[in-house]
Design a protein around this motif. Structure first.
Motif, PDB file in Angstrom:
ATOM      1  N   GLN A   1       1.003  -1.088  -0.062  1.00  0.00           N
ATOM      2  CA  GLN A   1       0.077  -0.043   0.007  1.00  0.00           C
ATOM      3  C   GLN A   1       0.955   1.206  -0.060  1.00  0.00           C
ATOM      4  O   GLN A   1       1.861   1.352   0.471  1.00  0.00           O
ATOM      5  CB  GLN A   1      -0.799   0.081   1.259  1.00  0.00           C
ATOM      6  N   THR A   2       0.315   2.465  -0.750  1.00  0.00           N
ATOM      7  CA  THR A   2       1.302   3.528  -1.009  1.00  0.00           C
ATOM      8  C   THR A   2       0.745   4.334   0.338  1.00  0.00           C
ATOM      9  O   THR A   2       1.464   4.478   1.346  1.00  0.00           O
ATOM     10  CB  THR A   2       1.222   3.905  -2.313  1.00  0.00           C
ATOM     11  N   ALA A   3       0.012   5.402  -0.187  1.00  0.00           N
ATOM     12  CA  ALA A   3      -0.193   6.640   0.677  1.00  0.00           C
ATOM     13  C   ALA A   3      -0.770   6.040   2.207  1.00  0.00           C
ATOM     14  O   ALA A   3      -1.741   5.109   2.160  1.00  0.00           O
ATOM     15  CB  ALA A   3      -1.366   7.401   0.040  1.00  0.00           C
ATOM     16  N   ARG A   4      -0.247   6.410   2.972  1.00  0.00           N
ATOM     17  CA  ARG A   4      -0.702   5.908   4.404  1.00  0.00           C
ATOM     18  C   ARG A   4      -0.947   6.959   5.465  1.00  0.00           C
ATOM     19  O   ARG A   4      -0.453   8.246   5.503  1.00  0.00           O
ATOM     20  CB  ARG A   4       0.740   5.228   4.981  1.00  0.00           C
ATOM     21  N   THR A   5      -1.866   6.649   6.344  1.00  0.00           N
ATOM     22  CA  THR A   5      -2.220   7.623   7.412  1.00  0.00           C
ATOM     23  C   THR A   5      -1.561   7.186   8.536  1.00  0.00           C
ATOM     24  O   THR A   5      -0.631   5.947   8.698  1.00  0.00           O
ATOM     25  CB  THR A   5      -3.607   7.383   7.810  1.00  0.00           C
ATOM     26  N   ARG A   6      -1.559   7.796   9.588  1.00  0.00           N
ATOM     27  CA  ARG A   6      -0.787   7.570  10.738  1.00  0.00           C
ATOM     28  C   ARG A   6      -1.190   6.144  11.285  1.00  0.00           C
ATOM     29  O   ARG A   6      -0.439   5.355  11.844  1.00  0.00           O
ATOM     30  CB  ARG A   6      -0.919   8.583  11.799  1.00  0.00           C
ATOM     31  N   GLU A   7      -2.379   5.871  11.409  1.00  0.00           N
ATOM     32  CA  GLU A   7      -3.119   4.574  11.624  1.00  0.00           C
ATOM     33  C   GLU A   7      -2.608   3.451  10.969  1.00  0.00           C
ATOM     34  O   GLU A   7      -2.305   2.469  11.578  1.00  0.00           O
ATOM     35  CB  GLU A   7      -4.646   4.734  11.948  1.00  0.00           C
ATOM     36  N   GLN A   8      -2.195   3.563   9.900  1.00  0.00           N
ATOM     37  CA  GLN A   8      -1.773   2.589   8.854  1.00  0.00           C
ATOM     38  C   GLN A   8      -0.618   2.141   9.138  1.00  0.00           C
ATOM     39  O   GLN A   8      -0.129   1.172   9.204  1.00  0.00           O
ATOM     40  CB  GLN A   8      -2.318   2.831   7.409  1.00  0.00           C
ATOM     41  N   SER A   9       0.420   3.196   9.296  1.00  0.00           N
ATOM     42  CA  SER A   9       1.852   3.202   9.544  1.00  0.00           C
ATOM     43  C   SER A   9       1.940   2.583  11.119  1.00  0.00           C
ATOM     44  O   SER A   9       2.712   1.575  11.299  1.00  0.00           O
ATOM     45  CB  SER A   9       2.461   4.336   9.830  1.00  0.00           C
ATOM     46  N   VAL A  10       0.788   2.851  11.883  1.00  0.00           N
ATOM     47  CA  VAL A  10       1.036   1.988  13.432  1.00  0.00           C
ATOM     48  C   VAL A  10       0.727   0.665  13.072  1.00  0.00           C
ATOM     49  O   VAL A  10       1.180  -0.209  13.770  1.00  0.00           O
ATOM     50  CB  VAL A  10       0.048   2.627  14.235  1.00  0.00           C
ATOM     51  N   GLN A  11      -0.297   0.183  12.504  1.00  0.00           N
ATOM     52  CA  GLN A  11      -0.737  -1.195  12.022  1.00  0.00           C
ATOM     53  C   GLN A  11       0.369  -1.803  11.308  1.00  0.00           C
ATOM     54  O   GLN A  11       0.733  -3.026  11.570  1.00  0.00           O
ATOM     55  CB  GLN A  11      -1.973  -0.901  11.171  1.00  0.00           C
ATOM     56  N   THR A  12       0.969  -1.183  10.327  1.00  0.00           N
ATOM     57  CA  THR A  12       2.196  -1.684   9.776  1.00  0.00           C
ATOM     58  C   THR A  12       3.405  -2.098  10.523  1.00  0.00           C
ATOM     59  O   THR A  12       3.933  -3.220  10.837  1.00  0.00           O
ATOM     60  CB  THR A  12       2.788  -0.900   8.489  1.00  0.00           C
ATOM     61  N   ALA A  13       3.631  -1.211  11.598  1.00  0.00           N
ATOM     62  CA  ALA A  13       4.686  -1.480  12.625  1.00  0.00           C
ATOM     63  C   ALA A  13       4.211  -2.803  13.674  1.00  0.00           C
ATOM     64  O   ALA A  13       5.230  -3.436  13.931  1.00  0.00           O
ATOM     65  CB  ALA A  13       4.756  -0.352  13.632  1.00  0.00           C
ATOM     66  N   LYS A  14       3.056  -2.926  13.900  1.00  0.00           N
ATOM     67  CA  LYS A  14       2.441  -3.857  14.722  1.00  0.00           C
ATOM     68  C   LYS A  14       2.708  -5.293  13.722  1.00  0.00           C
ATOM     69  O   LYS A  14       3.132  -6.182  14.327  1.00  0.00           O
ATOM     70  CB  LYS A  14       1.030  -3.683  15.162  1.00  0.00           C
ATOM     71  N   LEU A  15       2.403  -5.126  12.441  1.00  0.00           N
ATOM     72  CA  LEU A  15       2.618  -6.452  11.883  1.00  0.00           C
ATOM     73  C   LEU A  15       4.135  -6.781  11.690  1.00  0.00           C
ATOM     74  O   LEU A  15       4.404  -7.979  11.965  1.00  0.00           O
ATOM     75  CB  LEU A  15       2.114  -6.353  10.285  1.00  0.00           C
ATOM     76  N   LEU A  16       4.882  -5.796  11.419  1.00  0.00           N
ATOM     77  CA  LEU A  16       6.415  -6.025  11.466  1.00  0.00           C
ATOM     78  C   LEU A  16       6.865  -6.557  12.822  1.00  0.00           C
ATOM     79  O   LEU A  16       7.874  -7.519  12.920  1.00  0.00           O
ATOM     80  CB  LEU A  16       7.216  -4.850  10.958  1.00  0.00           C
ATOM     81  N   TYR A  17       6.374  -6.074  13.884  1.00  0.00           N
ATOM     82  CA  TYR A  17       6.756  -6.604  15.351  1.00  0.00           C
ATOM     83  C   TYR A  17       6.235  -8.153  15.303  1.00  0.00           C
ATOM     84  O   TYR A  17       6.990  -8.903  15.804  1.00  0.00           O
ATOM     85  CB  TYR A  17       6.093  -5.633  16.233  1.00  0.00           C
ATOM     86  N   SER A  18       5.036  -8.384  15.024  1.00  0.00           N
ATOM     87  CA  SER A  18       4.592  -9.693  15.032  1.00  0.00           C
ATOM     88  C   SER A  18       5.537 -10.741  13.920  1.00  0.00           C
ATOM     89  O   SER A  18       5.636 -11.752  14.311  1.00  0.00           O
ATOM     90  CB  SER A  18       3.144  -9.663  14.520  1.00  0.00           C
ATOM     91  N   LEU A  19       5.866  -9.963  12.861  1.00  0.00           N
ATOM     92  CA  LEU A  19       6.948 -10.836  12.180  1.00  0.00           C
ATOM     93  C   LEU A  19       7.835 -11.085  12.708  1.00  0.00           C
ATOM     94  O   LEU A  19       8.693 -12.329  13.018  1.00  0.00           O
ATOM     95  CB  LEU A  19       7.081 -10.238  10.783  1.00  0.00           C
ATOM     96  N   ALA A  20       8.541 -10.396  13.474  1.00  0.00           N
ATOM     97  CA  ALA A  20       9.944 -10.299  14.221  1.00  0.00           C
ATOM     98  C   ALA A  20       9.610 -11.447  15.383  1.00  0.00           C
ATOM     99  O   ALA A  20      10.556 -12.552  15.758  1.00  0.00           O
ATOM    100  CB  ALA A  20      10.598  -9.011  14.837  1.00  0.00           C
TER     101      ALA A  20
END
Length: 109
Positions: A54-73
């Motif tokens: 996904q390209t254009a991101r809101t702050r909430e989407q960025s937070v969700q992406t960070a949570k997904l990446l943390y879950s991946l780690a």
């Protein structure tokens, strides 16, 4: 921001992430077999890749992406622990096998 400050900041963030992962890992909650942990990791990778496309991101989407990446780690950590424990168990059982095998000797009688 100067490049050296940026690198230093990134290193600090990485160390912080490592410490957070170590602190939040609870072995007694780590259930499941290696195959399940591999599936979880694969699912996290797929979900993360989908989200990162996904390209254009809101702050909430960025937070969700960070949570997904943390879950991946976290999933990668759990699989790594499983692999390490499997190797240690295998090495231990091999060394016990070598030690427990009695030597053959000839008895005269």
């Amino acid at each position: 921001m100067p490049k050296t400050e940026q690198i230093n900041s990134e290193c600090k963030a990485f160390v912080w992430l490592q410490n957070k992962l170590k602190g939040s890992y609870k072995p007694y909650t780590d259930k499941g077999r290696k195959a399940q942990k591999q599936r979880n990791l694969q699912d996290c990778v797929q979900e993360g890749l989908r989200d990162l496309k996904q390209t254009a991101r809101t702050r909430e989407q960025s937070v969700q992406t960070a949570k997904l990446l943390y879950s991946l780690a976290d999933s990668a950590l759990r699989l790594n622990v499983e692999n390490t424990l499997s190797e240690l168990t295998q090495e231990q059982s091999e060394s016990e096998y070598i030690v427990s095998e009695p030597e053959q000797c000839m008895e005269f009688g």
